[in-house]
Design an enzyme around this catalytic site. Structure first.
Site, mmCIF file in Angstrom:
data_model
loop_
_atom_site.group_PDB
_atom_site.id
_atom_site.type_symbol
_atom_site.label_atom_id
_atom_site.label_comp_id
_atom_site.label_asym_id
_atom_site.label_seq_id
_atom_site.Cartn_x
_atom_site.Cartn_y
_atom_site.Cartn_z
ATOM 1 N N PRO A 11 0.783 -1.222 0.000
ATOM 2 C CA PRO A 11 0.000 0.000 0.000
ATOM 3 C C PRO A 11 0.824 1.287 0.000
ATOM 4 C CG PRO A 11 -0.184 -1.149 2.102
ATOM 5 C CD PRO A 11 0.496 -2.088 1.153
ATOM 6 N N TYR A 24 12.172 8.366 1.329
ATOM 7 C CA TYR A 24 11.909 7.429 0.234
ATOM 8 C C TYR A 24 12.492 7.858 -1.118
ATOM 9 C CZ TYR A 24 8.607 5.557 3.640
ATOM 10 O OH TYR A 24 8.051 5.012 4.768
ATOM 11 N N ASN A 73 7.885 -5.851 -1.323
ATOM 12 C CA ASN A 73 7.880 -4.735 -0.372
ATOM 13 C C ASN A 73 6.442 -4.629 0.131
ATOM 14 O OD1 ASN A 73 7.875 -2.423 1.114
ATOM 15 N ND2 ASN A 73 8.984 -1.185 -0.402
ATOM 16 N N ALA A 76 3.186 -1.196 4.720
ATOM 17 C CA ALA A 76 2.619 -1.270 6.083
ATOM 18 C C ALA A 76 2.132 -2.679 6.446
ATOM 19 C CB ALA A 76 1.484 -0.263 6.228
ATOM 20 N N ASP A 86 1.462 -16.087 5.842
ATOM 21 C CA ASP A 86 1.018 -17.470 5.594
ATOM 22 C C ASP A 86 1.089 -17.812 4.108
ATOM 23 O OD1 ASP A 86 0.552 -18.148 8.225
ATOM 24 O OD2 ASP A 86 -1.572 -17.642 8.174
ATOM 25 N N HIS A 99 12.738 -3.270 1.714
ATOM 26 C CA HIS A 99 12.257 -1.962 2.175
ATOM 27 C C HIS A 99 13.206 -0.890 1.667
ATOM 28 C CE1 HIS A 99 9.325 -3.854 4.718
ATOM 29 N NE2 HIS A 99 10.268 -4.704 5.088
ATOM 30 N N ILE A 100 12.634 0.206 1.225
ATOM 31 C CA ILE A 100 13.433 1.328 0.724
ATOM 32 C C ILE A 100 14.207 1.951 1.893
ATOM 33 C CG2 ILE A 100 13.245 3.639 -0.310
ATOM 34 C CD1 ILE A 100 10.573 2.528 -1.634
ATOM 35 N N ARG A 106 14.092 3.221 12.365
ATOM 36 C CA ARG A 106 12.903 4.050 12.517
ATOM 37 C C ARG A 106 12.196 3.734 13.844
ATOM 38 N NH1 ARG A 106 9.851 4.126 6.980
ATOM 39 N NH2 ARG A 106 8.887 5.915 8.019
#
Ligand code: CA2
Length: 149
Positions: A11, A24, A73, A76, A86, A99-100, A106
């Protein structure tokens, strides 16, 4: 004909390059796809993005039948989705979680990934360059397993 590598994006990544450039960067998702195709050097890629959890799950199921490797990626959903975890567990080949940003630098909410325990490898913090890096590493892993097999 080789099976494709699936590159799945979760997302909000369709908005990449439009906000929070300090985290990003300024590269758009369409530009990321072009970088991946360059790194793949002709190896087929399926590159997709969705804001819907069920669609990402459906694509992982499709990858089980169609793909030689998955780069994901989950954005969230990394921190919330046992369902994506799963689905990935059922994928028989290599999985790279990408992940960028470096999620471990973080806030605490970004530290516990549901995906990492089922991933073959994790790339985080290389910016959007992580994508072509993941494609090259995936090609290396696939060629090693093909030769070994
Ligand atoms: O660093 C990453 O690639 C993330 O997976 C991105 C997610 C975040 O929840 C993860 O902790 C780390 C957030 C994606 C937000 O999408 C953006 C949209 C527009 C501009 C920048 C990011």
């Amino acid at each position: 004909m080789s099976k494709p590598i699936y590159i799945l994006n979760g997302p909000n990544l369709n908005r990449l390059g439009t906000r929070e450039p300090e985290i990003y960067g300024r590269t758009t998702l369409a530009e990321v796809e072009a970088l991946c195709r360059g790194a793949a050097a002709g190896h087929p890629l399926v590159f997709r993005q969705s804001n819907r959890e069920y669609e990402l799950i459906e694509w992982v199921h499709e990858a089980i039948d169609e793909a030689c490797g998955v780069i994901i990626n989950p954005a969230a959903f990394t921190f919330t989705s046992m369902a994506i975890m799963d689905a990935l567990k059922m994928f028989p080949g290599p999985i790279i979680e990408l992940h960028i940003s470096n999620i471990h630098r973080r806030e605490q909410i970004y530290h516990k990934s549901y995906v990492s325990p089922v991933a073959t490898a994790v790339i985080a913090g290389l910016g959007t360059d992580g994508y072509p890096t993941a494609v090259r590493s995936m090609l290396d892993m696939i060629s090693r397993t093909t030769k070994a097999g």
